[in-house]
Design a protein around this motif. Structure first.
Motif, PDB file in Angstrom:
ATOM      1  N   THR A   1     -24.991 -48.948 -37.980  1.00 57.60           N
ATOM      2  CA  THR A   1     -24.087 -49.202 -36.863  1.00 57.60           C
ATOM      3  C   THR A   1     -24.060 -50.694 -36.550  1.00 57.60           C
ATOM      4  O   THR A   1     -25.120 -51.321 -36.412  1.00 57.60           O
ATOM      5  CB  THR A   1     -24.536 -48.425 -35.612  1.00 57.60           C
TER       6      THR A   1
ATOM      7  N   VAL B   1     -23.030 -53.540 -33.853  1.00 59.12           N
ATOM      8  CA  VAL B   1     -22.831 -53.632 -32.410  1.00 59.12           C
ATOM      9  C   VAL B   1     -22.598 -55.088 -32.020  1.00 59.12           C
ATOM     10  O   VAL B   1     -23.363 -55.974 -32.415  1.00 59.12           O
ATOM     11  CB  VAL B   1     -24.059 -53.085 -31.645  1.00 59.12           C
TER      12      VAL B   1
ATOM     13  N   THR C   1     -13.207 -52.859 -28.614  1.00 59.29           N
ATOM     14  CA  THR C   1     -13.121 -51.596 -27.885  1.00 59.29           C
ATOM     15  C   THR C   1     -11.689 -51.128 -27.714  1.00 59.29           C
ATOM     16  O   THR C   1     -11.392 -49.933 -27.884  1.00 59.29           O
ATOM     17  CB  THR C   1     -13.782 -51.743 -26.491  1.00 59.29           C
TER      18      THR C   1
ATOM     19  N   ASP D   1     -18.708 -51.062 -34.731  1.00 58.74           N
ATOM     20  CA  ASP D   1     -18.704 -49.683 -34.258  1.00 58.74           C
ATOM     21  C   ASP D   1     -18.828 -49.556 -32.740  1.00 58.74           C
ATOM     22  O   ASP D   1     -18.392 -48.559 -32.171  1.00 58.74           O
ATOM     23  CB  ASP D   1     -19.869 -48.917 -34.918  1.00 58.74           C
ATOM     24  N   LYS D   2     -19.441 -50.555 -32.117  1.00 56.76           N
ATOM     25  CA  LYS D   2     -19.687 -50.472 -30.680  1.00 56.76           C
ATOM     26  C   LYS D   2     -19.785 -51.878 -30.122  1.00 56.76           C
ATOM     27  O   LYS D   2     -20.281 -52.789 -30.788  1.00 56.76           O
ATOM     28  CB  LYS D   2     -21.005 -49.726 -30.412  1.00 56.76           C
TER      29      LYS D   2
ATOM     30  N   TYR E   1     -20.772 -54.005 -26.324  1.00 57.30           N
ATOM     31  CA  TYR E   1     -21.293 -53.935 -24.972  1.00 57.30           C
ATOM     32  C   TYR E   1     -21.013 -55.237 -24.243  1.00 57.30           C
ATOM     33  O   TYR E   1     -21.129 -56.325 -24.821  1.00 57.30           O
ATOM     34  CB  TYR E   1     -22.811 -53.722 -24.982  1.00 57.30           C
TER      35      TYR E   1
ATOM     36  N   TYR F   1     -28.081 -50.255 -26.719  1.00 59.36           N
ATOM     37  CA  TYR F   1     -27.803 -49.300 -27.795  1.00 59.36           C
ATOM     38  C   TYR F   1     -28.960 -48.315 -27.947  1.00 59.36           C
ATOM     39  O   TYR F   1     -28.740 -47.110 -28.134  1.00 59.36           O
ATOM     40  CB  TYR F   1     -27.542 -50.029 -29.113  1.00 59.36           C
TER      41      TYR F   1
ATOM     42  N   ASP G   1     -28.916 -45.728 -25.239  1.00 54.54           N
ATOM     43  CA  ASP G   1     -27.797 -44.796 -25.408  1.00 54.54           C
ATOM     44  C   ASP G   1     -27.992 -43.841 -26.579  1.00 54.54           C
ATOM     45  O   ASP G   1     -27.493 -42.707 -26.544  1.00 54.54           O
ATOM     46  CB  ASP G   1     -26.492 -45.571 -25.622  1.00 54.54           C
ATOM     47  N   HIS G   2     -28.693 -44.280 -27.643  1.00 54.72           N
ATOM     48  CA  HIS G   2     -28.716 -43.506 -28.889  1.00 54.72           C
ATOM     49  C   HIS G   2     -30.109 -43.169 -29.416  1.00 54.72           C
ATOM     50  O   HIS G   2     -30.225 -42.403 -30.367  1.00 54.72           O
ATOM     51  CB  HIS G   2     -27.946 -44.273 -29.979  1.00 54.72           C
TER      52      HIS G   2
END
Length: 338
Positions: free
Chosen positions: A201, A203, A217, A248-249, A251, A287, A290-291
């Protein structure tokens, strides 16, 4: 017995340790790992870009012995270009926004660069520091490094940072987190890691006032959401280094959370870092929360705090700007999740 081989300073960029951040790893139940880029010869991750930009230009024949390198930079790329440039026989001229820390300007001058501070203006303004550097290069026949749109920048991370993280984690890395300045670190490292394992992933940790959170996003560059004191990161456009990459993400990370991370790492881990490192690590923690748990997450410790002592490590400055070095990481994250 063969004679040992010795190398000059420009050959010692990269191969930095990957450090476990113990307290944050315990907090999240993940392995939070920071690439110790402050251990590069010029003291930052930008040494990798500088080395890549210089050696690529040499290979293309556009940078020759005795040439002058000019660049628009928030400081660290200029430091890297100056250190590596001296080692390879070049002079440097650095165009830098006058909003950057006085320590950076002094450091560059001490290293022997010609430093030209200019008013901080957006990229859309013809007097933005990058445009000034480009024009001076054209007028005087100098080499413009063009770190934002010269993809030799991201190629340097594809060839070094990505492979190092892959090797140091024995291929177990689950996520890579980085902020965006030029985009070279995030792009080059993630391109390599995604090639090795598409499930890694990627980020982006973005400071307020920058546009990358919106871009990754929502696909737009709407960045009217505040500001940040972080230097060297915070991008408002899609540079060539960022083109065609998968993130992928993303913040948003506020300055207080990043500052709380910086001070915890100083007090409890013995790591003396700048605010961009705090934003990166805060993104990794977000991250993980969250995961996780059980993930291996790598990020970049961009540079040391030495160049920011007049701001980040100055109690009066922090108070004037509403930042609390005593606020814990847990409290900072709780405040932002409320």
């Amino acid at each position: 017995m063969s004679r040992p081989q010795y190398h000059a300073v420009d050959s010692h960029v990269g191969k930095t340790p990957l450090i476990r951040l113990n307290k944050l790893s315990e907090l999240t139940g993940c392995e939070i790992l920071g690439k110790a880029e402050f251990m590069n010869p010029g003291g930052s991750v930008k040494d990798r870009a500088a080395y890549g930009l210089i050696t690529d230009a040499e290979k293309r024949g556009v940078l020759k012995p005795g040439s002058t390198i000019i660049e628009g930079t928030a400081g660290n790329t200029g430091i890297g270009l100056t250190v590596i440039g001296h080692a390879r026989g070049y002079q440097t001229v650095i165009i830098i926004p006058e909003t950057q820390s006085p320590e950076k300007l002094q450091y560059l001058r001490t290293l022997g660069a010609e430093v030209i501070p200019v008013p901080a203006k957006p990229y859309s303004d013809p007097d933005n520091y990058n445009h000034i550097a480009r024009r001076m290069a054209e007028e005087r026949g100098w080499f413009w490094a063009n770190q934002f749109d010269n993809t030799a920048n991201r190629q340097a991370h594809y060839e070094t940072t990505g492979p190092e993280i892959w090797e140091q984690t024995a291929g177990t890395v689950d996520a890579f987190v980085a902020a965006v300045g030029t985009g070279g670190t995030l792009a080059g490292t993630s391109l390599f890691l995604k090639e090795k394992n598409p499930e890694v992933t990627v980020v982006c940790a973005d400071p307020y006032g920058a546009a990358m959170w919106s871009w990754f996003t929502h696909g737009n560059l709407d960045n009217d959401d505040g500001d940040s004191f972080a230097e060297g990161i915070g991008q408002g456009r899609v540079t060539r280094n960022l083109e065609d990459i998968t993130v992928d993400k993303a913040y948003r990370v506020d300055d207080q959370t990043a500052l709380s991370v910086v001070y915890q790492l100083l007090r409890e881990e013995g790591l003396f870092l700048g605010l961009s490192s705090g934003i990166n690590v805060a993104g990794a923690v977000k991250y993980a929360l969250d995961h996780g748990p059980g993930l291996t997450i790598a990020t970049i410790l961009c540079d040391s705090g030495a160049k920011y002592q007049s701001k980040l490590f100055n109690g009066e400055w922090l108070l004037e700007n509403g930042l609390d070095p005593g606020l814990s990481v847990e409290a900072a994250f709780e405040r932002n999740s409320a």
